[in-house]
Write a protein that holds these residues in place. Structure first.
Motif, mmCIF file in Angstrom:
data_model
loop_
_atom_site.group_PDB
_atom_site.id
_atom_site.type_symbol
_atom_site.label_atom_id
_atom_site.label_comp_id
_atom_site.label_asym_id
_atom_site.label_seq_id
_atom_site.Cartn_x
_atom_site.Cartn_y
_atom_site.Cartn_z
ATOM 1 N N LEU A 195 0.806 -1.218 0.000
ATOM 2 C CA LEU A 195 0.000 0.000 0.000
ATOM 3 C C LEU A 195 0.840 1.268 0.000
ATOM 4 N N ILE A 196 2.025 1.218 0.605
ATOM 5 C CA ILE A 196 2.876 2.423 0.637
ATOM 6 C C ILE A 196 3.895 2.438 -0.504
ATOM 7 N N GLY A 197 3.747 1.506 -1.441
ATOM 8 C CA GLY A 197 4.578 1.526 -2.631
ATOM 9 C C GLY A 197 5.887 0.769 -2.541
ATOM 10 N N LYS A 198 6.120 0.044 -1.468
ATOM 11 C CA LYS A 198 7.338 -0.751 -1.324
ATOM 12 C C LYS A 198 7.043 -2.169 -1.810
ATOM 13 N N THR A 199 6.778 -2.256 -3.117
ATOM 14 C CA THR A 199 6.252 -3.496 -3.674
ATOM 15 C C THR A 199 7.260 -4.637 -3.687
ATOM 16 N N ALA A 200 8.521 -4.352 -3.963
ATOM 17 C CA ALA A 200 9.519 -5.439 -3.985
ATOM 18 C C ALA A 200 9.630 -6.069 -2.607
ATOM 19 N N ARG A 201 9.655 -5.244 -1.583
ATOM 20 C CA ARG A 201 9.729 -5.775 -0.217
ATOM 21 C C ARG A 201 8.441 -6.497 0.154
ATOM 22 N N ALA A 202 7.303 -5.991 -0.310
ATOM 23 C CA ALA A 202 6.021 -6.650 -0.051
ATOM 24 C C ALA A 202 6.025 -8.058 -0.640
ATOM 25 N N VAL A 203 6.493 -8.184 -1.875
ATOM 26 C CA VAL A 203 6.564 -9.496 -2.527
ATOM 27 C C VAL A 203 7.488 -10.415 -1.736
ATOM 28 N N GLU A 204 8.620 -9.888 -1.302
ATOM 29 C CA GLU A 204 9.586 -10.688 -0.529
ATOM 30 C C GLU A 204 8.962 -11.200 0.771
ATOM 31 N N LEU A 240 -0.162 -11.969 -1.969
ATOM 32 C CA LEU A 240 1.038 -12.008 -2.802
ATOM 33 C C LEU A 240 0.684 -11.647 -4.237
ATOM 34 N N ALA A 241 -0.429 -12.156 -4.742
ATOM 35 C CA ALA A 241 -0.858 -11.825 -6.104
ATOM 36 C C ALA A 241 -1.080 -10.318 -6.244
ATOM 37 N N LEU A 242 -1.691 -9.704 -5.248
ATOM 38 C CA LEU A 242 -1.872 -8.246 -5.286
ATOM 39 C C LEU A 242 -0.525 -7.529 -5.320
ATOM 40 N N ALA A 243 0.417 -7.996 -4.514
ATOM 41 C CA ALA A 243 1.744 -7.383 -4.465
ATOM 42 C C ALA A 243 2.486 -7.590 -5.783
ATOM 43 N N LEU A 244 2.376 -8.786 -6.352
ATOM 44 C CA LEU A 244 3.015 -9.054 -7.645
ATOM 45 C C LEU A 244 2.465 -8.125 -8.722
ATOM 46 N N HIS A 245 1.165 -7.949 -8.728
ATOM 47 C CA HIS A 245 0.551 -7.047 -9.705
ATOM 48 C C HIS A 245 1.063 -5.624 -9.504
ATOM 49 N N ALA A 246 1.103 -5.168 -8.267
ATOM 50 C CA ALA A 246 1.589 -3.818 -7.979
ATOM 51 C C ALA A 246 3.063 -3.656 -8.340
ATOM 52 N N ALA A 247 3.811 -4.753 -8.265
ATOM 53 C CA ALA A 247 5.245 -4.720 -8.578
ATOM 54 C C ALA A 247 5.498 -4.844 -10.083
ATOM 55 N N GLY A 248 4.439 -4.831 -10.884
ATOM 56 C CA GLY A 248 4.601 -4.899 -12.331
ATOM 57 C C GLY A 248 4.765 -6.301 -12.861
ATOM 58 N N GLU A 249 4.261 -7.290 -12.113
ATOM 59 C CA GLU A 249 4.337 -8.684 -12.543
ATOM 60 C C GLU A 249 2.927 -9.260 -12.672
ATOM 61 N N PRO A 250 2.117 -8.708 -13.599
ATOM 62 C CA PRO A 250 0.717 -9.161 -13.697
ATOM 63 C C PRO A 250 0.571 -10.622 -14.124
ATOM 64 N N THR A 251 1.490 -11.119 -14.939
ATOM 65 C CA THR A 251 1.393 -12.518 -15.368
ATOM 66 C C THR A 251 1.581 -13.455 -14.181
ATOM 67 N N GLU A 252 2.598 -13.183 -13.372
ATOM 68 C CA GLU A 252 2.834 -14.002 -12.180
ATOM 69 C C GLU A 252 1.673 -13.862 -11.191
ATOM 70 N N ALA A 253 1.108 -12.676 -11.102
ATOM 71 C CA ALA A 253 -0.048 -12.462 -10.229
ATOM 72 C C ALA A 253 -1.223 -13.328 -10.682
ATOM 73 N N LEU A 254 -1.484 -13.354 -11.980
ATOM 74 C CA LEU A 254 -2.583 -14.153 -12.503
ATOM 75 C C LEU A 254 -2.328 -15.640 -12.300
ATOM 76 N N ARG A 255 -1.098 -16.092 -12.543
ATOM 77 C CA ARG A 255 -0.761 -17.503 -12.294
ATOM 78 C C ARG A 255 -1.018 -17.870 -10.837
ATOM 79 N N THR A 256 -0.612 -16.996 -9.946
ATOM 80 C CA THR A 256 -0.797 -17.241 -8.510
ATOM 81 C C THR A 256 -2.283 -17.362 -8.178
ATOM 82 N N LEU A 257 -3.095 -16.481 -8.729
ATOM 83 C CA LEU A 257 -4.533 -16.538 -8.459
ATOM 84 C C LEU A 257 -5.177 -17.785 -9.039
ATOM 85 N N ILE A 258 -4.745 -18.200 -10.231
ATOM 86 C CA ILE A 258 -5.295 -19.428 -10.815
ATOM 87 C C ILE A 258 -4.905 -20.638 -9.971
ATOM 88 N N ASP A 259 -3.672 -20.651 -9.472
ATOM 89 C CA ASP A 259 -3.260 -21.742 -8.576
ATOM 90 C C ASP A 259 -4.126 -21.784 -7.320
#
Length: 148
Positions: free
Chosen positions: A76-85, A104-123
């Motif tokens: 939420l505060i824009g520290k997306t790489a750390r959020a994903v970690e 994690l999917a929300l964080a991945l999307h915010a970090a510019g990784e929408p494909t990985e976010a979608l894969r995570t949600l489908i899993d």
């Protein structure tokens, strides 16, 4: 704590702040205080309290919630790489807690990784759904998700 949901958040914040002043090294107080700051949209103030609660040591069920809270607040505060970690680590530590993967999917999307976010949600969908259509097509969904 019911006060967060009962409209008495400011009263709860005052009580927790008072407790924290008297007992500054109690993990559960720091965790509840962080959570309350987050509810009040004061995320920047919540982060160090989540971190302190985690460092002080929490029971397993509260640790999972604190890691989720920390990861989401960092997002939420824009520290997306750390959020994903944080959320990846929490998910590895608590693999049965699928809510961590959803955040994690929300964080991945915010970090510019929408494909990985979608894969995570489908899993998550395939692992947790009892819907007969989803279970019938689970194999196909996983196959197509792997090819995104």
């Amino acid at each position: 704590m019911g006060s967060r949901h009962g409209g008495r958040v400011h009263e709860l914040l005052a009580a927790l702040s008072d407790l924290d002043a008297r007992y500054p090294n109690i993990a559960e107080i720091n965790y509840q205080l962080a959570w309350t700051y987050e509810v009040l949209d004061r995320e920047t103030e919540a982060v160090p309290l989540y971190e302190k609660a985690i460092a002080l040591g929490l029971p397993e069920n509260e640790l999972c919630g604190a890691l989720l809270g920390l990861g989401n607040t960092l997002r939420l505060i824009g520290k997306t790489a750390r959020a994903v970690e944080v959320l990846r680590s929490a998910s590895a530590q608590f693999p049965d807690n699928k809510e961590l993967d959803a955040f994690l999917a929300l964080a991945l999307h915010a970090a510019g990784e929408p494909t990985e976010a979608l894969r995570t949600l489908i899993d998550i969908l395939c692992e947790t759904s009892e819907d007969t259509g989803i279970t019938a097509y689970q194999r196909a969904l996983r196959h197509h998700a792997s090819r995104l």
